[in-house]
Write a protein that holds these residues in place. Structure first.
Motif, PDB file in Angstrom:
ATOM      1  N   SER A  28      36.555  45.254  38.487  1.00 29.18           N
ATOM      2  CA  SER A  28      36.584  43.879  38.988  1.00 29.18           C
ATOM      3  C   SER A  28      37.483  43.761  40.217  1.00 29.18           C
ATOM      4  N   ALA A  32      35.393  42.396  43.171  1.00 32.12           N
ATOM      5  CA  ALA A  32      35.684  41.004  43.522  1.00 32.12           C
ATOM      6  C   ALA A  32      36.922  40.853  44.395  1.00 32.12           C
ATOM      7  N   GLY A  33      37.806  41.851  44.377  1.00 32.21           N
ATOM      8  CA  GLY A  33      39.039  41.735  45.148  1.00 32.21           C
ATOM      9  C   GLY A  33      38.974  42.404  46.503  1.00 32.21           C
ATOM     10  N   THR A  66      45.090  42.038  44.107  1.00 27.28           N
ATOM     11  CA  THR A  66      44.265  43.125  43.591  1.00 27.28           C
ATOM     12  C   THR A  66      45.133  44.258  43.077  1.00 27.28           C
ATOM     13  N   GLN A  69      46.496  43.285  39.781  1.00 32.39           N
ATOM     14  CA  GLN A  69      45.469  43.367  38.749  1.00 32.39           C
ATOM     15  C   GLN A  69      45.300  44.815  38.279  1.00 32.39           C
ATOM     16  N   ALA A  90      44.315  35.279  34.889  1.00 28.93           N
ATOM     17  CA  ALA A  90      43.479  35.630  36.045  1.00 28.93           C
ATOM     18  C   ALA A  90      42.005  35.395  35.752  1.00 28.93           C
ATOM     19  N   ALA A  91      41.575  35.726  34.537  1.00 27.04           N
ATOM     20  CA  ALA A  91      40.175  35.503  34.166  1.00 27.04           C
ATOM     21  C   ALA A  91      39.846  34.012  34.130  1.00 27.04           C
ATOM     22  N   SER A  94      39.647  32.766  37.656  1.00 20.54           N
ATOM     23  CA  SER A  94      38.426  33.271  38.298  1.00 20.54           C
ATOM     24  C   SER A  94      37.212  32.476  37.853  1.00 20.54           C
ATOM     25  N   ALA A  98      35.230  29.921  40.536  1.00 24.21           N
ATOM     26  CA  ALA A  98      34.016  30.556  41.031  1.00 24.21           C
ATOM     27  C   ALA A  98      33.157  29.537  41.783  1.00 24.21           C
ATOM     28  N   ILE A 106      29.921  38.452  44.028  1.00 25.88           N
ATOM     29  CA  ILE A 106      30.838  37.579  43.309  1.00 25.88           C
ATOM     30  C   ILE A 106      30.437  37.465  41.841  1.00 25.88           C
ATOM     31  N   LEU A 110      32.718  38.511  38.650  1.00 32.52           N
ATOM     32  CA  LEU A 110      33.005  37.551  37.579  1.00 32.52           C
ATOM     33  C   LEU A 110      32.590  38.100  36.219  1.00 32.52           C
ATOM     34  N   THR A 113      35.147  40.652  35.209  1.00 27.09           N
ATOM     35  CA  THR A 113      36.393  39.979  34.841  1.00 27.09           C
ATOM     36  C   THR A 113      36.301  39.388  33.440  1.00 27.09           C
TER      37      THR A 113
END
Length: 158
Positions: A28, A32-33, A66, A69, A90-91, A94, A98, A106, A110, A113
């Motif tokens: 993730s 995503a990062g 990132t 994470q 963080a989840a 996110s 979103a 993305i 997600l 994540t």
């Protein structure tokens, strides 16, 4: 190079759910990062374009977050409670942040994540975190086969 040499703890004692959760979190972080940052800086259109003035801010925030994470995912393998709490927050952020019109990149980030967040709260994962903390664990049958996280636990204390 083994997991032991990388500093990820004792591989035989880490439940598969925790290992898979950590892998989802690292994936993730990449998807995503870092990928959106790399694509945006290189000028490749991936469907979520931001104004040119905001690119330095994107880099300034995305890179350290990132890295945090990935660091938290590594500590998740050690049974660190702070890592599980940080990644849960963080989840949640996110999911709440979103965009409505998501691109495939993305959406993939997600999904990874949310999968990582779900896996680290399964019963086998909870038991692992309790055992790492030194708290008495509750006996829950393993989903498949013997649960190696209970191997070193002393559940039958006098």
């Amino acid at each position: 190079m083994s997991d032991q040499q990388l500093g990820f703890g004792e591989p035989g004692n880490i439940p598969h759910a925790v290992r898979l959760s950590a892998a989802c979190w690292v994936a993730s972080a990449v998807v995503a990062g870092m990928m959106p940052v790399i694509l945006e800086v290189s000028g490749i259109d991936f469907g979520q374009s931001i104004p040119g003035w905001a690119v330095p801010y994107l880099v300034a925030f995305a890179v350290p977050l990132t890295a945090l994470q990935v660091l938290a995912a590594q500590h998740l393998l050690h049974g660190a409670r702070w890592a599980r709490i940080l990644l849960t927050v963080a989840a949640a952020l996110s999911a709440l942040g979103a965009p409505v019109d998501m691109t495939a990149l993305i959406l993939a980030g997600l999904v990874l994540t949310l999968a990582g967040a779900t896996l680290m709260w399964l019963p086998a994962s909870n038991r692992f975190f309790l055992l790492r903390r030194g708290a008495p664990a509750y006996p829950v049958p393993a989903a498949s086969g013997a649960d190696t996280a209970l191997k070193d636990a002393t559940l039958n204390r006098p």
